[in-house]
Motif scaffolding. Structure first.
Motif, mmCIF file in Angstrom:
data_model
loop_
_atom_site.group_PDB
_atom_site.id
_atom_site.type_symbol
_atom_site.label_atom_id
_atom_site.label_comp_id
_atom_site.label_asym_id
_atom_site.label_seq_id
_atom_site.Cartn_x
_atom_site.Cartn_y
_atom_site.Cartn_z
ATOM 1 N N GLN A 173 0.167 -21.401 -6.407
ATOM 2 C CA GLN A 173 -0.058 -22.319 -6.750
ATOM 3 C C GLN A 173 1.015 -23.481 -6.330
ATOM 4 O O GLN A 173 0.810 -24.791 -7.090
ATOM 5 C CB GLN A 173 2.106 -21.786 -7.251
ATOM 6 C CG GLN A 173 1.960 -19.960 -8.222
ATOM 7 C CD GLN A 173 3.227 -19.637 -8.394
ATOM 8 O OE1 GLN A 173 3.629 -20.552 -8.440
ATOM 9 N NE2 GLN A 173 3.719 -18.449 -9.163
ATOM 10 N N HIS A 208 -3.962 -12.405 -8.945
ATOM 11 C CA HIS A 208 -2.319 -12.374 -10.091
ATOM 12 C C HIS A 208 -2.656 -11.910 -11.082
ATOM 13 O O HIS A 208 -2.350 -12.455 -11.627
ATOM 14 C CB HIS A 208 -2.139 -14.176 -9.462
ATOM 15 C CG HIS A 208 -0.778 -14.661 -10.567
ATOM 16 N ND1 HIS A 208 -0.998 -15.587 -11.064
ATOM 17 C CD2 HIS A 208 0.330 -14.584 -10.763
ATOM 18 C CE1 HIS A 208 -0.007 -15.733 -12.093
ATOM 19 N NE2 HIS A 208 0.744 -14.886 -11.406
ATOM 20 N N SER A 223 -2.297 -26.133 -5.472
ATOM 21 C CA SER A 223 -3.137 -26.600 -6.233
ATOM 22 C C SER A 223 -2.248 -27.606 -6.803
ATOM 23 O O SER A 223 -2.625 -28.743 -7.648
ATOM 24 C CB SER A 223 -3.076 -25.682 -7.103
ATOM 25 O OG SER A 223 -2.445 -24.700 -7.823
ATOM 26 N N MET A 228 -6.717 -24.129 -12.518
ATOM 27 C CA MET A 228 -6.571 -23.521 -10.726
ATOM 28 C C MET A 228 -4.643 -23.497 -11.045
ATOM 29 O O MET A 228 -3.704 -22.527 -10.906
ATOM 30 C CB MET A 228 -6.722 -23.573 -8.972
ATOM 31 C CG MET A 228 -8.084 -23.562 -9.629
ATOM 32 S SD MET A 228 -8.753 -22.510 -9.593
ATOM 33 C CE MET A 228 -9.829 -22.250 -10.766
ATOM 34 N N GLN A 229 -3.921 -24.762 -11.539
ATOM 35 C CA GLN A 229 -2.567 -25.146 -11.472
ATOM 36 C C GLN A 229 -1.929 -24.153 -12.496
ATOM 37 O O GLN A 229 -1.318 -23.565 -11.827
ATOM 38 C CB GLN A 229 -2.091 -26.466 -11.758
ATOM 39 C CG GLN A 229 -2.358 -27.057 -10.354
ATOM 40 C CD GLN A 229 -2.397 -28.755 -10.678
ATOM 41 O OE1 GLN A 229 -1.084 -28.649 -11.435
ATOM 42 N NE2 GLN A 229 -2.912 -29.656 -10.221
ATOM 43 N N VAL A 245 -3.809 -21.316 -13.793
ATOM 44 C CA VAL A 245 -3.655 -20.206 -14.138
ATOM 45 C C VAL A 245 -2.635 -19.277 -13.247
ATOM 46 O O VAL A 245 -1.492 -18.859 -12.841
ATOM 47 C CB VAL A 245 -5.212 -19.379 -13.723
ATOM 48 C CG1 VAL A 245 -5.710 -19.848 -15.464
ATOM 49 C CG2 VAL A 245 -5.527 -19.520 -12.774
ATOM 50 N N SER A 246 -2.244 -20.524 -11.539
ATOM 51 C CA SER A 246 -1.570 -19.160 -10.832
ATOM 52 C C SER A 246 -0.594 -19.451 -10.892
ATOM 53 O O SER A 246 0.485 -18.765 -10.756
ATOM 54 C CB SER A 246 -1.886 -20.071 -9.396
ATOM 55 O OG SER A 246 -1.705 -21.907 -9.567
ATOM 56 N N THR A 247 0.161 -20.576 -11.719
ATOM 57 C CA THR A 247 1.855 -20.406 -12.524
ATOM 58 C C THR A 247 1.793 -19.785 -13.643
ATOM 59 O O THR A 247 2.883 -20.114 -13.920
ATOM 60 C CB THR A 247 2.546 -21.960 -11.906
ATOM 61 O OG1 THR A 247 1.229 -22.115 -12.722
ATOM 62 C CG2 THR A 247 2.030 -22.661 -11.450
ATOM 63 N N ALA A 248 1.041 -19.350 -14.565
ATOM 64 C CA ALA A 248 0.896 -18.343 -15.512
ATOM 65 C C ALA A 248 1.091 -16.802 -15.802
ATOM 66 O O ALA A 248 0.941 -16.320 -14.567
ATOM 67 C CB ALA A 248 -0.723 -18.282 -16.754
#
Lengths: 217, 217
Positions: B109, B169, B112, A108-109, A111-114
């Motif tokens: 972001q 996203h 997580s 989650m860390q 992909v949410s920042t990808a």
DNA sequence: TCGATTACCGAATACCGATCGGGATTGACA
DNA sequence: TGTCAATCCCGATCGGTATTCGGTAATCGA
């Protein structure tokens, strides 16, 4: 040809990263730490992986596929439809988010920042949703298969999985409760079982589990 | 006392950060960028906020509360129970995740990657879940209120919200479909409306919406 | 054995969020 | 109105990060 990339070196990187990600989380794990655990320099990791993110994906993909495959086996050995459903939801919303100290949250860390141009590959999600849809199909009465057996419903289940993963990271002491799972089972099966019947079924399940494995978890 | 923190400076920070987070995302936005947009030095931001994360929370909390309040108004003006449910789910799973270029994903972001000692405050989530539970209560037949009107079910809805936020996203072109929302409405209402009845209801809704506002969305 | 390919390493790069010490500005009080 | 202390604000810097670069040495085909 000259030197060739050694599979054991790649495995050493993955093993070290898996260990550290599980214990500290993705963001808190540094590349020098991974390198030290794998017995090499940080720079060398870039010979085998394009980025830190690529290391995580290389771990998560087979890990999740293995978990789902194991879940299919477990569910395949269950006779009662309602119990299949309970097992499926419990695995997705309660057990998987907690495994390996909340390992899934690392993704989650990531992909949410990808960024979009990093090219997220929806293949893994699609594969999992298809397997989950198949498990749902085999756990609902025939009249409900057309309604619930396709990817739409399993998509919703997986979206909630994402949420429970993050929620476990934020509140490790408040996992998805059995009452919540029973509630959703009632919704899915349409005609909710009477509380007495449900309790009886749970006892049956517990007895069977004890007989088969001797272990809960 | 001497100088006092100026509300307009705080607002300038929040405005600049909101703009940048919406356009670039939380991780891709740097503190110097926020400071430049607000017309001050990066160091000064730490006079008003404890960290970059605190800036995000200060934006997200009132933003989300406002969205939910607006949603309550919209739903309060709807007569038909099924249409209330549709509106609620559409807002949570389709509209909110897309608003402001996927602004909600910034919070994914942030949380997580948040460490436990940063003290995540579950107050906002609890508040939203309570409001959502109330909306569900008012949208299901009385026989289902005990089953679906508490925080358990709305918790599942919010977990799926998290998932749809991240999914938007990753795949902005694949939002939660109307068919998926109809499917969940069927599950919630127990006795699924017949396809013909559902189509008729949708026409009624469209007619009413045209009459009231002249605008869909 | 030779030569070219390339895994591997130490050091450097570029950049981030956060901090520190001094100077500028403000507001309460005499 | 003048003074002083409180504190907003800034330039410079710190500690730490993922990633890259140049050189070295190990490896494989011939």
């Amino acid at each position: 040809m000259a030197q060739v990339k050694k599979p054991e070196v790649e495995q050493a990187i993955l093993r070290s990263a898996f260990e550290l990600f599980s214990r500290q989380g993705y963001a808190a794990t540094t590349l020098p730490q991974i390198a030290k655990g794998a017995g090499m320099s940080p720079a060398n990791i870039y010979i085998y992986f394009r980025s830190k993110l690529a290391v995580l994906y290389a771990i998560y993909d087979p890990w999740l596929r293995g978990r789902i495959a194991r879940l299919e086996e477990r569910i395949g050995a269950i006779d009662e439809p309602r119990e299949r459903l309970r097992t499926l939801l419990t695995a997705l919303w309660r057990e998987l988010p907690r495994e390996r100290n909340g390992f899934a949250n690392n993704v989650m860390q990531a992909v949410s920042t990808a960024t979009p141009e990093e090219g997220y590959n929806p293949g893994l999600l699609a594969w999992v949703e298809e397997r989950v849809a198949a498990m749902v199909r085999d756990a609902v009465p025939p009249a409900r298969r057309r309604m619930l057996g396709d990817a739409r419903f399993s998509h919703v289940l997986m979206m909630a999985f994402d949420g429970f993963v993050i929620n476990h990271h934020l509140q490790p002491g408040a996992p998805c409760s059995a009452a919540t799972i029973d509630l959703v089972c009632d919704l899915i099966l349409g005609a909710p079982a009477r509380p007495a019947a449900r309790a009886a079924a749970r006892k049956t399940r517990a007895r069977r589990a004890r007989r088969l494995t001797g272990s809960g978890q």
